[in-house]
Design an enzyme around this catalytic site. Structure first.
Site, PDB file in Angstrom:
ATOM      1  N   GLU A 242       1.032  -1.359   0.030  1.00 62.65           N
ATOM      2  CA  GLU A 242       0.109   0.009  -0.168  1.00 62.65           C
ATOM      3  C   GLU A 242       0.892   1.210  -0.104  1.00 62.65           C
ATOM      4  O   GLU A 242       1.793   1.505   1.052  1.00 62.65           O
ATOM      5  CB  GLU A 242      -1.087  -0.051   1.394  1.00 62.65           C
ATOM      6  CG  GLU A 242      -2.021  -1.317   1.159  1.00 62.65           C
ATOM      7  CD  GLU A 242      -2.657  -1.103   0.259  1.00 62.65           C
ATOM      8  OE1 GLU A 242      -3.407   0.157  -0.116  1.00 62.65           O
ATOM      9  OE2 GLU A 242      -3.544  -2.240  -0.273  1.00 62.65           O
ATOM     10  N   CYS A 276      -1.961   9.056   2.084  1.00 63.11           N
ATOM     11  CA  CYS A 276      -1.758   8.862   0.935  1.00 63.11           C
ATOM     12  C   CYS A 276      -2.758   8.992  -0.163  1.00 63.11           C
ATOM     13  O   CYS A 276      -2.560   9.137  -1.281  1.00 63.11           O
ATOM     14  CB  CYS A 276      -1.673   6.954   0.926  1.00 63.11           C
ATOM     15  SG  CYS A 276      -3.020   6.403   1.524  1.00 63.11           S
TER      16      CYS A 276
END
Ligand code: NAD
Length: 483
Positions: A242, A276
């Site tokens: 991720e 993110c």
């Protein structure tokens, strides 16, 4: 650190400073683990694996719920350490994260109970074929600093509920929060060796956990650069990555600029831009650019930096000086290439690693803000006259995690959502929408990740699919399809 059910210092006895980023000062000492400590953890995790995988799934699930109960009971402590170690505003983001920390533990606990495999019809009439999930073994979990209480929950409960054991290393700048979470796991009575926490430099502890033959899969949240190193080091071990993102948000001419600016500003400034899924790049139709920029400048005034314990503060510091420097580099580069700063653009005059919320307009396609993740409180805006222009700008970047499109036109929304090379596209809301049971991750072939996290997707990564073929009526002679 916590290895084989015991709290321990590092084998070397060394420690490193835990830093309060709102002051830029140390507030404690963390054990500086090394390869020996990581190896000890891997051995403990392998010893524990033999018994843990035999524990019935319903019992493993109940234990995850118990960890969640203890996290909830201790959430004020979790919030306090998030405020001290990350500078997350105590009455805002620290409370948000500490309140959410138990959630993935409960979701893993429940979803695992309904995580079915299948029986498979087959051509050979004498065979009965079925599949079921087995644990992979010892999972390496490597976590970043930006959500240090919540993100471990994307790996640890999903791993252990499926019968794996775990060696976990957190980012050094968020290790005190990891220790707090580990206290909750310990208090819940997770058996020794099932989850081990090793603090220390990623290039040593993390690397050892990646290369050691005693670990069997690697789950990591962090930067693409680190993921590339891990890829070279992990050999054939399965990997779940991720990684970073870079928006974009696309605002079509029929959107109402004043109405959406609040949501876009959240996507830029929440957690001081250190998420993110931050907006990172905003492409706005030329017709509404002026109104939108004015609205964003106004919104930026509502984001107040300062002492994160103060109720009036809603934006904390950056995590470390590296993040501050990257923000400055990206801003200078954009301005050199013709962009203008219309709000913020500087550090406030106070100690710590703060940056003012910044609105940047007219960045060029080749600027760093367009090509890389900034990871700071920045709203880079660029207008487009034709959609082709917007696509050209977006496609200069090889990151693709989360995007958003604002429009009331369902056809345009659908076309944009299908075309954007991100794992998730949100229509008419901020880019931070996600829930723990939904698939999340970078689109294949870009730098934002590999695989999907969330609910059954994480369970799948934590499991090995076993196929059993049962012959009914005695052994078949020769390949069945020839009979
Ligand atoms: P990072 O890559 O610097 O570090 C991540 C982790 O990797 C840390 O625990 C670190 O100690 C470890 N590490 C470093 N070098 C290593 C090595 N050689 N071998 C093994 N492990 C090593 O990232 P960061 O600065 O902690 O986190 C910020 C990044 O994480 C941003 O790019 C952000 O977008 C990304 N992120 C992504 C998601 C997502 O869900 N996609 C969520 C949060 C953060």
């Amino acid at each position: 650190m916590y290895i084989d059910g015991e709290w321990t210092g590092s084998a070397s006895g060394e420690t490193f400073d835990a830093i309060n980023p709102a002051l830029g000062e140390p507030f404690g000492q963390i054990p500086k683990g090394g390869r020996d400590d990581a190896r000890r953890a891997v051995e403990a995790a392998n010893r524990a694996l033999a018994e843990w995988k035999k524990v019935p799934l319903w019992e493993r699930s109940a234990l995850c719920h118990k960890v969640a109960d203890i996290i909830d009971a201790r959430k004020e402590e979790v919030g306090d350490i998030l405020c001290t170690e990350l500078g997350k505003p105590r009455h805002g983001e620290a409370t948000d994260e500490s309140g959410e920390t138990s959630r993935p533990w409960r979701i893993a606990a429940e979803q695992a109970k309904f995580f079915e495999a299948h029986t498979k019809p087959c051509e050979d009439a004498s065979k009965r074929v079925l599949t079921f999930w087995r644990p992979r073994g010892v999972i390496t979990a490597i976590t970043p600093w930006n959500f240090p209480a919540a993100i471990p929950g994307e790996y640890l409960p999903f791993a252990i509920v499926m019968g794996n054991t775990v060696c976990w290393t957190p980012a050094p700048t968020a290790a005190a929060t990891a220790i707090k979470l580990m206290e909750c796991i310990h208090e819940a009575g997770v058996p020794k060796g099932v989850i081990n926490l090793i603090t220390g430099p990623g290039a040593e502890v993390g690397d050892e956990l990646v290369v050691n033959p005693g670990t069997h899969a690697v789950g990591m949240t962090g930067s693409p650069a680190t993921a590339n190193i891990i890829t070279q080091r992990a050999g054939l071990k399965p990997r779940l990555f991720e990684l970073g993102g870079n928006g974009p948000i696309v605002i079509l001419p029929d959107a109402d600029p004043a109405q959406i600016a609040t949501s876009v500003a959240f996507a830029c400034y929440y957690a001081a831009g250190q998420v993110c899924s931050c907006a990172e790049r905003i492409l706005v139709a030329d017709e509404i650019k002026k109104d939108f920029v004015d609205a964003m400048v106004e919104e930026s005034k509502h984001w107040v930096t300062g002492d994160p314990w103060d109720k009036n503060v809603n934006m904390g510091p950056q995590n470390n000086m590296g993040v501050v420097e990257k923000m400055t580099t990206h801003l200078n580069d954009a301005v050199d290439k013709g962009a203008k700063i219309v709000a913020g653009g500087k550090r406030p005059d106070r100690p710590g690693f703060f940056y003012d919320p910044t609105v940047l307009v007219d960045f060029s396609n080749d600027s760093l803000v367009n090509r890389e993740e900034t990871f700071g409180p920045i709203a880079p805006i660029k207008s487009f006259k034709t959609e082709k222009e917007a696509w050209e700008c977006i496609n200069e970047c090889n990151l693709g995690l989360v995007s958003a499109v604002f429009t009331q036109d369902i056809d345009r929304a659908w076309t944009w959502a299908e075309g954007l090379n991100t794992g998730l596209t949100v229509i008419n809301d901020w880019t931070h929408f996600w829930e723990h049971h939904l698939p999340f991750g970078g689109m294949a072939s870009n730098q934002s990740g590999m695989g999907r996290i969330g609910g059954r997707h994480t369970l799948e990564f934590m499991s090995d699919l076993k196929t059993i073929a049962f012959s009914v009526g005695g052994p078949a002679v020769g390949p069945s399809m020839w009979k």
